[in-house]
Design an enzyme around this catalytic site. Structure first.
Site, PDB file in Angstrom:
ATOM      1  CG  ASP A  97       4.765   0.322 -20.936  1.00 57.51           C
ATOM      2  OD1 ASP A  97       5.387  -0.692 -20.576  1.00 57.51           O
ATOM      3  OD2 ASP A  97       3.553   0.300 -21.208  1.00 57.51           O
TER       4      ASP A  97
ATOM      5  CE1 TYR B 145       0.974  -2.577 -28.041  1.00 55.78           C
ATOM      6  CE2 TYR B 145       1.832  -1.824 -30.149  1.00 55.78           C
ATOM      7  CZ  TYR B 145       0.771  -2.279 -29.372  1.00 55.78           C
ATOM      8  OH  TYR B 145      -0.476  -2.413 -29.943  1.00 55.78           O
TER       9      TYR B 145
ATOM     10  CG  HIS C 155      -0.381  -6.538 -26.092  1.00 59.38           C
ATOM     11  ND1 HIS C 155      -1.627  -6.558 -25.501  1.00 59.38           N
ATOM     12  CD2 HIS C 155       0.033  -5.228 -26.035  1.00 59.38           C
ATOM     13  CE1 HIS C 155      -1.945  -5.349 -25.086  1.00 59.38           C
ATOM     14  NE2 HIS C 155      -0.959  -4.517 -25.411  1.00 59.38           N
TER      15      HIS C 155
ATOM     16  NE  ARG D 196      -3.734  -0.607 -36.927  1.00 60.62           N
ATOM     17  CZ  ARG D 196      -3.106  -0.733 -35.770  1.00 60.62           C
ATOM     18  NH1 ARG D 196      -3.304   0.148 -34.807  1.00 60.62           N
ATOM     19  NH2 ARG D 196      -2.279  -1.749 -35.550  1.00 60.62           N
TER      20      ARG D 196
ATOM     21  CD  GLU E 140      -1.023  -2.331 -21.360  1.00 63.17           C
ATOM     22  OE1 GLU E 140      -1.665  -2.086 -22.405  1.00 63.17           O
ATOM     23  OE2 GLU E 140       0.118  -1.853 -21.131  1.00 63.17           O
TER      24      GLU E 140
ATOM     25  CD  GLU F 177       3.605  -3.416 -19.359  1.00 60.13           C
ATOM     26  OE1 GLU F 177       4.790  -2.987 -19.397  1.00 60.13           O
ATOM     27  OE2 GLU F 177       2.622  -2.732 -19.681  1.00 60.13           O
TER      28      GLU F 177
ATOM     29  CG  ASP G 135       1.203   0.557 -18.129  1.00 59.72           C
ATOM     30  OD1 ASP G 135       1.143   1.521 -17.347  1.00 59.72           O
ATOM     31  OD2 ASP G 135       1.212   0.679 -19.361  1.00 59.72           O
TER      32      ASP G 135
ATOM     33  CE1 TYR H  76      -3.600   4.958 -30.879  1.00 62.41           C
ATOM     34  CE2 TYR H  76      -5.867   5.421 -30.211  1.00 62.41           C
ATOM     35  CZ  TYR H  76      -4.966   4.782 -31.050  1.00 62.41           C
ATOM     36  OH  TYR H  76      -5.421   3.981 -32.064  1.00 62.41           O
TER      37      TYR H  76
ATOM     38  CB  THR I  63       0.440  -6.292 -22.674  1.00 66.97           C
ATOM     39  OG1 THR I  63      -0.143  -5.086 -22.187  1.00 66.97           O
ATOM     40  CG2 THR I  63      -0.436  -7.466 -22.274  1.00 66.97           C
TER      41      THR I  63
END
Length: 401
Positions: A111, A113, A118, A127, A185, A187, A219, A230, A330
């Site tokens: 997968d 990104y 996104h 963050r 997600e 996709e 997803d 993670y 996504t």
């Protein structure tokens, strides 16, 4: 010898599954073994009977995909010709009368990104004190992670709410239990038809020789489990429990009219990712939550292209195999109503949305999500991808909630 009865199939030129589409899938009838077919209008047509080729008398597209790019083109031409004339009656079934299966055996699954919108939205959520929402590597390479091929399921399969460890920012210690921040997600998934050998990267300009087709891909994501696990190695249990694909694989060759330039990539990419004309796909997705469309993500906004994802996946010499699947990550656009994940749409749960008269942030048991998409075809027509549908059912593990 008496000839088998035939029928002429009348399908309007503007049908989403018209002659310009002809996706591949695997279907079955009650009491019979699965076989490969194509969707043509409201019909599913058996390819072994239509083309006289036992390659398709199988419950998987893998044997056909392994024959390679030239064979795919040959079969598509033969299929277009055959469906324009008389078709054996026993090869034709009403789409409503068949069960659709997972169309190919998933060898490996990665997968990516690939949406800047996104990635930037999640950067701002995760963050908030960092003025730069993207990580330093993001515009230099297609970021991705390896998932679980065994948990890729076909549209219509129920999704069991996953359980795992989670720890909120104010919790003194982690707890175990069902996810309370279950997400989706929206996709696209790209299916590798012919693989590449260990130690031999796929050059970006040759990616289309290896890419067989495209599916819708959901997803499913447990955001609370993901958030705790993670760091530092990336997603694991928060992602590996289920991913839903549509049952029809739209051939890449059916999407010629959908090719568009990618957004401008700055800084300039490294040579192994560079194409004279980097191409994306003008595919419009739709996310339906409990019968209400809540988002319309545009795939044309994706920063990294399918060819670049495959080139990056193999640049270190990693092999690929027939049936490998890599997903885009996504799909999100610049507007709120174009966000392809509910963590974005509800801004981490702080901005609930009203769905079918009820307030929602993340998925509850009984909720159903359906992904759909269309792309431009020749002469102003549209090409459909079918749907990727899944309903959430209660967790099978106990523990705290």
């Amino acid at each position: 010898m008496t000839a088998s009865p035939t029928v002429r199939l009348a399908v309007p030129p503007d049908d989403l599954f018209g002659i310009h589409n002809l996706p591949y899938g695997v279907y079955s009838l009650p009491g019979r073994e699965p076989r490969v077919g194509t969707r043509y209008g409201e019909h599913v047509v058996d390819l072994a009977l239509l083309l006289g080729d036992d390659t398709f008398a199988s419950g998987s597209l893998n044997p056909f995909m392994a024959q390679g790019h030239a064979r795919w083109a040959e079969v598509r031409a033969a299929l277009t010709t055959a469906l324009s004339g008389d078709v054996p009656r026993d090869a034709v079934h009403a789409a409503a009368d068949v069960s659709l299966r997972l169309p190919f055996e998933v060898a490996d699954y990665v997968d990516f990104y690939a949406s800047e919108y996104h990635a930037a939205n999640l950067g701002r959520l995760f963050r908030p004190d960092n003025p730069e929402p993207l990580m330093p590597n993001w515009k230099h390479l297609p970021v991705g992670y390896h998932g679980r091929a065994a948990s890729v399921v076909v549209s219509g399969t129920n999704i069991v709410r996953p359980a795992g460890q989670r720890k909120g920012p104010n919790d003194p210690a982690p707890v175990f239990g069902p996810s309370v921040r279950l997400d989706i997600e929206a996709e696209l998934g790209f299916v590798v038809g012919t693989g590449s050998a260990l130690g031999e990267p796929v050059a970006v300009e040759r990616a289309e020789e290896h890419l067989f087709g495209v599916v819708l891909f959901n997803d499913w994501s447990a955001r609370d489990i993901q958030a705790w696990e993670y760091v530092p190695l990336g997603p694991n249990l928060g992602k590996s429990f289920a991913s839903t694909v549509s049952p029809w694989v739209v051939p890449l060759s059916a999407l010629r009219e959908a090719k568009v330039p990618t957004p401008v990539q700055e800084p300039a990419v490294l040579p192994y990712l560079a194409l004279d004309r980097p191409w994306g796909l003008d595919i419009d997705l739709e996310v339906e939550w409990n019968g209400q469309v809540v988002s319309r993500p545009p795939y044309s906004a994706m920063y990294w292209s399918p060819a670049q994802m495959l080139a990056h996946l193999t640049v270190n010499g990693a092999p690929t195999r027939t049936g490998d699947l890599f997903a885009s990550g996504t799909v999100s656009g610049p507007a709120k109503e174009q966000r392809g994940a509910f963590i974005e749409l509800t801004w981490g749960g702080a901005e609930p949305v009203t769905v079918a008269g009820q307030e929602r942030t993340f998925l509850e048991d009984g909720d159903e999500v359906v992904l759909r998409a269309t792309a431009p075809g020749p002469g102003g027509t549209r090409i459909g991808f079918g749907e990727a549908r899944g309903r959430v059912v209660a967790a099978r593990h106990g523990g705290e909630v």
